[in-house]
Design an enzyme around this catalytic site. Structure first.
Site, PDB file in Angstrom:
ATOM      1  N   GLU A  49       0.841  -1.210   0.000  1.00 27.91           N
ATOM      2  CA  GLU A  49       0.000   0.000   0.000  1.00 27.91           C
ATOM      3  C   GLU A  49       0.870   1.251   0.000  1.00 27.91           C
ATOM      4  OE1 GLU A  49      -3.266   0.153  -1.064  1.00 27.91           O
ATOM      5  OE2 GLU A  49      -3.507  -1.398   0.455  1.00 27.91           O
ATOM      6  N   THR A  51       2.719   2.068  -2.214  1.00 28.00           N
ATOM      7  CA  THR A  51       3.999   1.713  -2.845  1.00 28.00           C
ATOM      8  C   THR A  51       3.997   2.054  -4.333  1.00 28.00           C
ATOM      9  OG1 THR A  51       3.107  -0.519  -3.055  1.00 28.00           O
ATOM     10  CG2 THR A  51       4.667  -0.136  -1.262  1.00 28.00           C
ATOM     11  N   ASP A  52       2.810   2.159  -4.950  1.00 26.15           N
ATOM     12  CA  ASP A  52       2.816   2.278  -6.425  1.00 26.15           C
ATOM     13  C   ASP A  52       3.342   3.619  -6.916  1.00 26.15           C
ATOM     14  OD1 ASP A  52       0.421   3.688  -5.936  1.00 26.15           O
ATOM     15  OD2 ASP A  52      -0.714   2.645  -7.506  1.00 26.15           O
ATOM     16  N   SER A  83     -25.054   6.290 -17.169  1.00 29.62           N
ATOM     17  CA  SER A  83     -24.826   5.270 -16.149  1.00 29.62           C
ATOM     18  C   SER A  83     -26.160   4.905 -15.534  1.00 29.62           C
ATOM     19  CB  SER A  83     -23.889   5.800 -15.057  1.00 29.62           C
ATOM     20  OG  SER A  83     -23.905   4.904 -13.955  1.00 29.62           O
ATOM     21  N   GLY A 138     -16.275   4.579  -3.987  1.00 26.39           N
ATOM     22  CA  GLY A 138     -15.636   5.282  -2.888  1.00 26.39           C
ATOM     23  C   GLY A 138     -15.299   4.401  -1.699  1.00 26.39           C
ATOM     24  N   ALA A 139     -15.267   3.083  -1.899  1.00 27.66           N
ATOM     25  CA  ALA A 139     -14.972   2.150  -0.806  1.00 27.66           C
ATOM     26  C   ALA A 139     -13.539   1.645  -0.885  1.00 27.66           C
ATOM     27  CB  ALA A 139     -15.944   0.974  -0.833  1.00 27.66           C
ATOM     28  N   LEU A 141     -12.317   0.279  -3.543  1.00 22.61           N
ATOM     29  CA  LEU A 141     -12.360  -0.955  -4.334  1.00 22.61           C
ATOM     30  C   LEU A 141     -12.265  -0.663  -5.832  1.00 22.61           C
ATOM     31  CD1 LEU A 141     -15.096  -2.779  -2.203  1.00 22.61           C
ATOM     32  CD2 LEU A 141     -12.605  -2.990  -2.027  1.00 22.61           C
ATOM     33  N   SER A 144     -13.688   3.478  -9.968  1.00 22.08           N
ATOM     34  CA  SER A 144     -13.286   4.406 -11.036  1.00 22.08           C
ATOM     35  C   SER A 144     -12.430   3.701 -12.079  1.00 22.08           C
ATOM     36  CB  SER A 144     -12.561   5.622 -10.461  1.00 22.08           C
ATOM     37  OG  SER A 144     -11.367   5.248  -9.805  1.00 22.08           O
ATOM     38  N   ASP A 188      -4.565   0.315  -9.752  1.00 18.78           N
ATOM     39  CA  ASP A 188      -5.991   0.018  -9.908  1.00 18.78           C
ATOM     40  C   ASP A 188      -6.338  -0.404 -11.330  1.00 18.78           C
ATOM     41  OD1 ASP A 188      -5.902   0.951  -7.359  1.00 18.78           O
ATOM     42  OD2 ASP A 188      -7.160   2.725  -7.707  1.00 18.78           O
TER      43      ASP A 188
END
Ligand code: ADP
Ligand code: MG
Length: 403
Positions: A49, A51-52, A83, A138-139, A141, A144, A188
């Protein structure tokens, strides 16, 4: 938008066929059938985390929750976006007027992908697009990235652009960084594009080299629970940029381009150098976290390769302690997930994603999953927090065409 599932059930089980439903909805909306339907998943990060953006290592897995896109081409330079998950009608944009930071709300994510493709010289001449997603927003996960990747893949197929999945991921990130204006790393989009079923994705974010690491939880009698705390603390907004700047300052003080260049074996020496150079105390902590989490990714990969998934638990706990104490991006709700799960017999747990709310992952023996989930729910109720949403992370497929 998303359905509730218990900790012991497999995945979301839609009562209707989502492909048929989206086809019908697209046809009603645009007056003609879509040329195809594509899917791209959300992701959860097992370890690695913050780290990217330091050129480091990450290990995400794709969730069964996906964004779907029904798409057909246009030749008149118009982009129409809808959407099923947000109120409001079709957003209609002219391709030649697309430019960064124009707003557009949610539509900026798919519009940014079209913009990024055209910027790179790809002949996208217009499209009708309808999106529909089961990835919680927005969790932490990556709802986006799922939108970006599914849009990029659909346009790649329809316009015959010939881009590879990593290239589509890079396009999605460019859309989010340059068009939407969110300074995210590449994890992501790469996870959404490149993960495969039954695996976690070991990714070197410096050059995008990667490996599919076997992570068949159910075969090993294990479960990885995602606990979405459903909170988002405002503090998180500026914190990402502050951590990023601190990491860059640390790298500069150590004379390296990025913290990726600091091997774990040299961490003690690096921390001594920083202290001697009068670096800010926070910079010392950030460096310790990033170098430590890079090593934890390597360790988790070695454990999974050796078939010792249970031993990953303590590494998750150590990762959480580092995010809480050194990077300081956790929050009371996330800490409570980790402590309550641990007390109820989980193998290990950590916050995942950017922190200050969002989600945690909990590794647990299958037969204990419900008991641990219940303990977390009870702890939340006792603390007066909103009930968390808990579901199993079944390592799922990356982006693909459905029909
Ligand atoms: P995360 O990626 O962690 O879920 P972000 O803040 O990066 O959180 O992205 C969330 C945003 O993505 C939402 O606010 C919305 O603009 C957009 N988004 C995600 N899913 C959808 C959807 N199904 N329909 C429209 N917009 C969506
Ligand atoms: Mg996101």
């Amino acid at each position: 938008m998303t359905t509730e599932t218990g900790a012991t059930t497999g995945t979301d089980e839609p009562t209707t066929d989502p492909v048929a439903e989206l086809t019908a909805s697209f046809t009603e909306l645009y007056g003609h059938a879509p040329e195809g339907i594509w899917a791209a998943p959300g992701r959860v990060n097992l370890i690695g985390e913050y780290t990217d953006f330091n050129d480091g290592f990450v290990m995400p897995l794709a969730l069964p929750h996906t964004a779907l896109a029904a798409v057909s081409r246009r030749t008149d330079g118009e982009l129409r976006l809808h959407s099923t998950d947000v109120p409001g009608g079709v957003v209609q944009l002219r391709l030649d007027e697309l430019a960064p930071h124009q707003g557009h709300g949610w539509a900026a994510y798919p519009a940014g992908v079209v913009w990024a493709l055209r910027e790179a010289g790809h002949p996208v001449t217009g499209a009708d697009i309808q999106l529909s997603s089961t990835v919680p927003t927005g969790a932490g996960l990556s709802s986006s990235a799922a939108l970006e990747v599914v849009t990029a893949l659909a346009l790649n197929d329809l316009f015959g652009l010939g881009l590879s999945l990593p290239e589509l991921a890079v396009t999605g990130r460019r859309a989010e960084n340059a068009f939407v204006g969110v300074p995210c790393g590449i994890m992501d989009q790469m996870a959404s594009a490149c993960c495969t079923e039954g695996h976690a994705l070991y990714l070197d974010t410096r050059d995008l080299t990667r490996r599919q690491v076997p992570f068949d939880l159910s075969a090993r009698g294990l479960r990885l629970l995602v606990v979405d705390t459903q909170v988002k603390h405002a503090l998180g907004d500026g914190a990402y940029a502050e951590r990023r700047a601190g990491c860059e300052a640390g790298a500069a003080a150590l004379g390296v381009a990025t913290l990726r260049e600091v091997p774990y074996a040299a961490l003690g020496e690096a921390l001594a150098t920083l202290a001697a150079s009068g670096a800010d105390e926070s910079v010392v902590r950030y460096v310790r976290h990033v170098v430590g989490d890079n090593e934890r990714v390597e360790r988790v990969m070695a454990l999974l390769d050796a078939g010792d998934a249970r031993a990953v638990g303590p590494v998750l706990d150590a990762g959480h302690a580092s995010l809480r104490d050194d990077l300081r991006v956790s929050c009371p709700e996330l800490d409570l997930v980790v402590s309550a799960a641990g007390a109820a017999g989980a193998l290990g747990a950590r916050m995942t994603g950017g922190g200050f709310g969002g989600s945690a992952v909990v590794l647990v023996e299958e037969e204990r999953a419900e008991q641990v989930a219940e303990a977390v729910r009870k702890a939340f109720a006792e603390a007066g927090h909103t009930a968390p949403r808990i579901f199993p992370a079944v390592p799922s497929a990356g982006a693909r065409r459905l029909v």
